[in-house]
Design a protein around this motif. Structure first.
Motif, PDB file in Angstrom:
ATOM      1  N   LEU A  34      -7.008  -0.922  10.176  1.00 38.64           N
ATOM      2  CA  LEU A  34      -7.979   0.130   9.173  1.00 38.64           C
ATOM      3  C   LEU A  34      -8.081   1.333   9.728  1.00 38.64           C
ATOM      4  CD1 LEU A  34     -10.440  -3.022   8.152  1.00 38.64           C
ATOM      5  CD2 LEU A  34      -9.170  -1.666   6.318  1.00 38.64           C
ATOM      6  N   ASP A  35      -8.296   1.427  10.954  1.00 40.78           N
ATOM      7  CA  ASP A  35      -8.068   2.774  11.680  1.00 40.78           C
ATOM      8  C   ASP A  35      -7.104   3.683  11.166  1.00 40.78           C
ATOM      9  OD1 ASP A  35      -9.378   1.393  14.905  1.00 40.78           O
ATOM     10  OD2 ASP A  35     -10.345   1.771  13.021  1.00 40.78           O
ATOM     11  N   VAL A  36      -5.919   2.960  11.278  1.00 42.28           N
ATOM     12  CA  VAL A  36      -4.469   3.829  11.022  1.00 42.28           C
ATOM     13  C   VAL A  36      -4.920   4.167   9.544  1.00 42.28           C
ATOM     14  CG1 VAL A  36      -1.937   3.463  10.798  1.00 42.28           C
ATOM     15  CG2 VAL A  36      -3.207   2.815  12.674  1.00 42.28           C
ATOM     16  N   ILE A  37      -5.227   3.233   8.753  1.00 42.03           N
ATOM     17  CA  ILE A  37      -5.036   3.794   7.169  1.00 42.03           C
ATOM     18  C   ILE A  37      -6.027   4.765   7.054  1.00 42.03           C
ATOM     19  CG2 ILE A  37      -5.903   2.661   5.003  1.00 42.03           C
ATOM     20  CD1 ILE A  37      -4.922   0.145   5.865  1.00 42.03           C
ATOM     21  N   THR A  52      -1.484   7.035  -2.827  1.00 46.08           N
ATOM     22  CA  THR A  52      -1.290   5.562  -2.298  1.00 46.08           C
ATOM     23  C   THR A  52      -0.013   5.493  -1.701  1.00 46.08           C
ATOM     24  OG1 THR A  52      -2.421   5.012  -4.446  1.00 46.08           O
ATOM     25  CG2 THR A  52      -1.477   3.415  -3.403  1.00 46.08           C
ATOM     26  N   GLY A  53       1.003   5.831  -2.332  1.00 38.18           N
ATOM     27  CA  GLY A  53       2.534   5.724  -1.540  1.00 38.18           C
ATOM     28  C   GLY A  53       2.649   6.566  -0.610  1.00 38.18           C
ATOM     29  N   ALA A  54       1.953   7.723  -0.373  1.00 36.68           N
ATOM     30  CA  ALA A  54       2.104   8.421   0.834  1.00 36.68           C
ATOM     31  C   ALA A  54       1.199   7.783   2.092  1.00 36.68           C
ATOM     32  CB  ALA A  54       1.430   9.744   0.787  1.00 36.68           C
ATOM     33  N   VAL A  55       0.204   7.158   1.809  1.00 37.40           N
ATOM     34  CA  VAL A  55      -0.650   6.565   2.657  1.00 37.40           C
ATOM     35  C   VAL A  55       0.040   5.286   3.176  1.00 37.40           C
ATOM     36  CG1 VAL A  55      -2.761   5.195   2.994  1.00 37.40           C
ATOM     37  CG2 VAL A  55      -2.922   7.532   1.925  1.00 37.40           C
ATOM     38  N   ALA A  56       0.460   4.729   2.374  1.00 35.57           N
ATOM     39  CA  ALA A  56       1.234   3.367   2.782  1.00 35.57           C
ATOM     40  C   ALA A  56       2.512   3.677   3.771  1.00 35.57           C
ATOM     41  CB  ALA A  56       1.604   2.499   1.363  1.00 35.57           C
ATOM     42  N   LYS A  57       3.158   4.742   3.276  1.00 35.85           N
ATOM     43  CA  LYS A  57       4.245   4.756   3.999  1.00 35.85           C
ATOM     44  C   LYS A  57       3.903   5.441   5.492  1.00 35.85           C
ATOM     45  CE  LYS A  57       8.830   7.554   3.248  1.00 35.85           C
ATOM     46  NZ  LYS A  57       8.762   8.840   3.619  1.00 35.85           N
ATOM     47  N   ALA A  58       2.882   6.248   5.381  1.00 35.44           N
ATOM     48  CA  ALA A  58       2.257   6.757   6.792  1.00 35.44           C
ATOM     49  C   ALA A  58       2.086   5.674   7.887  1.00 35.44           C
ATOM     50  CB  ALA A  58       1.328   7.736   6.468  1.00 35.44           C
ATOM     51  N   CYS A  59       1.518   4.603   7.151  1.00 33.93           N
ATOM     52  CA  CYS A  59       0.831   3.509   7.929  1.00 33.93           C
ATOM     53  C   CYS A  59       2.136   2.760   8.484  1.00 33.93           C
ATOM     54  CB  CYS A  59       0.080   2.622   6.901  1.00 33.93           C
ATOM     55  SG  CYS A  59      -1.504   3.352   6.602  1.00 33.93           S
ATOM     56  N   ILE A  60       3.095   2.451   7.742  1.00 38.39           N
ATOM     57  CA  ILE A  60       4.494   1.841   8.021  1.00 38.39           C
ATOM     58  C   ILE A  60       4.783   2.453   9.404  1.00 38.39           C
ATOM     59  CG2 ILE A  60       6.674   1.099   7.419  1.00 38.39           C
ATOM     60  CD1 ILE A  60       5.308   0.423   4.692  1.00 38.39           C
ATOM     61  N   ALA A  61       5.072   3.953   9.174  1.00 38.23           N
ATOM     62  CA  ALA A  61       5.599   4.613  10.314  1.00 38.23           C
ATOM     63  C   ALA A  61       4.799   4.458  11.341  1.00 38.23           C
ATOM     64  CB  ALA A  61       5.734   6.263   9.752  1.00 38.23           C
TER      65      ALA A  61
END
Ligand code: PLZ
Length: 451
Positions: free
Chosen positions: A441-444, A400-409
């Motif tokens: 949503l594509d980025v997620i 969860t944290g890795a996906v959220a961090k990647a999205c913000i980047a």
């Protein structure tokens, strides 16, 4: 002449280009400068999620000092539902600020406070006589709802629920379930606060009726109705993980409270004002609370909070028993009147329903191919995905944290939540255009596929 025309060219609001634009990596150089100053000047306990210096926002984007335009799926934690720098709100703020910014309503009252109270009494669930009192933050509203319930019943105890979140003050920390980061090391906490089991369908598999029986049994045995002033619950839990109780759970709790002279407080600070596809989430579950706490979306970003409820309960406090210096600040009230008008008349409840359809369709399709998405839940523009180990069902906070961090980047601001830190929550502004929601949503999906 519009009052705002005398301001510098408005940067924010719906006129901002509605695009994800990456000019630098995140954080860019200007943001890095601010973050270095933040580290030197701001208490370390004040964290941040997106490492940017925000300079403008509107529609569905936040623009940073380096010229990046990020898709906003968090609305500043369910606050800018109307859309940031909404023209109606900006105009109202400018006009009020130019008249007076503060008199203290307890000293020299003014119309906008009364107007907001009248509006809240009108739009909140129930056709009974209601009254309101205004405050500054959600936690302050919760503190006062508990004060009012104790005064009305003459009883001390309050029951909150597993996974509940109600604020960061001493009493609201006691009501909040999760220790880290909200409570650890900040005790001792207020007394006479008890915790009951919540209906968490994805994890308990109980019907609403059975989950309610379990909670009521604990309340009757460990607290006792004769000692209990109030039950407080979020109709859909926010920080605890966007947990939607099973049908029947909330009505059974309300019925028990009514039969036992216990005040039922709905904490709609995160669910209120069109966020869930109804003006208030209580409507979705067919309940009418005795008291309701509101904040966040109420004033388009200005700090305002309220307790609204049955007049006989609200009037139980003695004269002077409720108040505070800034409660119902006139600029915040002017913003709230504009915001509530927009919630009532600008189709935002319907928009939340449209956003729900997009989110659930897209996340549902993702779940078909990725069993790490254990549950998709929520209503309106308050939707969540809970991530688990598909073999064991155990929460997967790391993913969860890795996906959220990647999205913000990648320029998409997403927020996480949940007792186990394994929930990505979607709280987009209701003003977000469809194409940006889809792009977010594509980025997620790409971030998930890459892990
Ligand atoms: C249901 C519900 N009740 C009460 C509150 C508290 O509202 P305040 O305005 O933050 O005090 C909230 C605030 N939720 C976001 C807090 C985030 C954080 O502080 O890290 C809520 O959601």
């Amino acid at each position: 002449m519009s009052m705002t025309s005398s301001l510098t060219t408005p940067l924010g609001g719906p006129s901002l280009p509605q695009e994800r634009r990456m000019v630098t990596s995140i954080p860019g150089p200007r943001s890095q400068e601010l973050l270095a100053r933040k580290a030197a000047a701001v208490a370390a306990g004040v964290g941040h999620t997106a490492p940017i210096e925000a300079v403008a926002a509107g529609g569905g984007v936040i623009v940073d000092a380096d010229g990046n335009s990020l898709i906003d799926l968090g609305s500043g934690i369910a606050v800018t539902s109307l859309g940031n720098a909404h023209p109606k709100v900006v105009e109202a703020i400018a006009q009020q600020a130019a008249q007076f910014t503060h008199t203290c309503f307890m000293i020299s009252p003014y119309e906008s406070y009364v107007g907001v109270a009248e509006a809240l009494n009108r739009v909140t669930p129930g056709d009974h006589a209601k009254k309101s009192a205004l405050f500054n933050s959600g936690a302050e509203a919760v503190e006062n709802a508990v004060k009012i319930a104790r005064k009305f019943t003459g009883k001390p105890a309050v029951v909150a629920f597993d996974h509940g979140y109600h604020g960061r003050t001493n009493l609201t920390m006691a009501l909040t379930a999760k220790a880290m980061p909200y409570k650890s090391g900040f005790g001792p906490f207020a007394g006479e606060i008890y915790r009951a089991p919540l209906s968490y369908p994805f994890r308990d598999g109980l019907s609403g009726a059975d989950a309610a029986k379990k909670a009521i049994s604990l309340i009757e045995k460990q607290v006792g109705a004769d000692n209990l002033a109030a039950v407080i619950i979020e109709p859909i839990q926010g920080e605890g993980g966007f947990i939607v109780p099973a049908d029947g759970f909330l009505p059974a709790l309300v019925d028990w409270c009514r039969a036992n002279n216990v005040v039922f407080i709905a904490d709609e600070i995160q669910t209120g004002f069109a966020r869930t596809g109804a003006m208030f989430a209580s409507e979705l579950f067919g309940i009418v609370p005795d008291l309701i706490t509101t904040a966040k979306g109420i004033a388009g970003g200005m700090p305002l909070a309220a307790v609204t409820g049955r007049a006989e309960i609200m009037d139980a406090s003695h004269a002077g028993g409720l108040g505070g210096t800034y409660g119902g600040n006139p600029v915040a009230c002017a913003a709230a009147l504009a915001a509530i008008d927009a919630f009532e008349n600008d189709g935002l409840i319907e928009r939340a329903g449209e956003i729900e359809t997009i989110l659930k369709d897209r996340l549902g399709a993702l779940q078909q191919s990725d069993p790490r998405i254990g549950d998709i839940r929520g209503h309106g523009a308050m939707i969540a995905a809970e991530f688990v180990d598909p073999e064991t069902g155990e929460p997967d906070a790391a993913l969860t944290g890795a996906v959220a961090k990647a999205c913000i980047a990648e320029g998409v601001i997403v927020l996480t939540c949940g007792t186990y830190g394994n929930v990505i929550r979607f709280l987009p502004p209701l003003s977000i255009p469809d194409h940006l929601l889809h792009e977010g949503l594509d980025v997620i999906a790409a971030a998930l596929a890459a892990r």
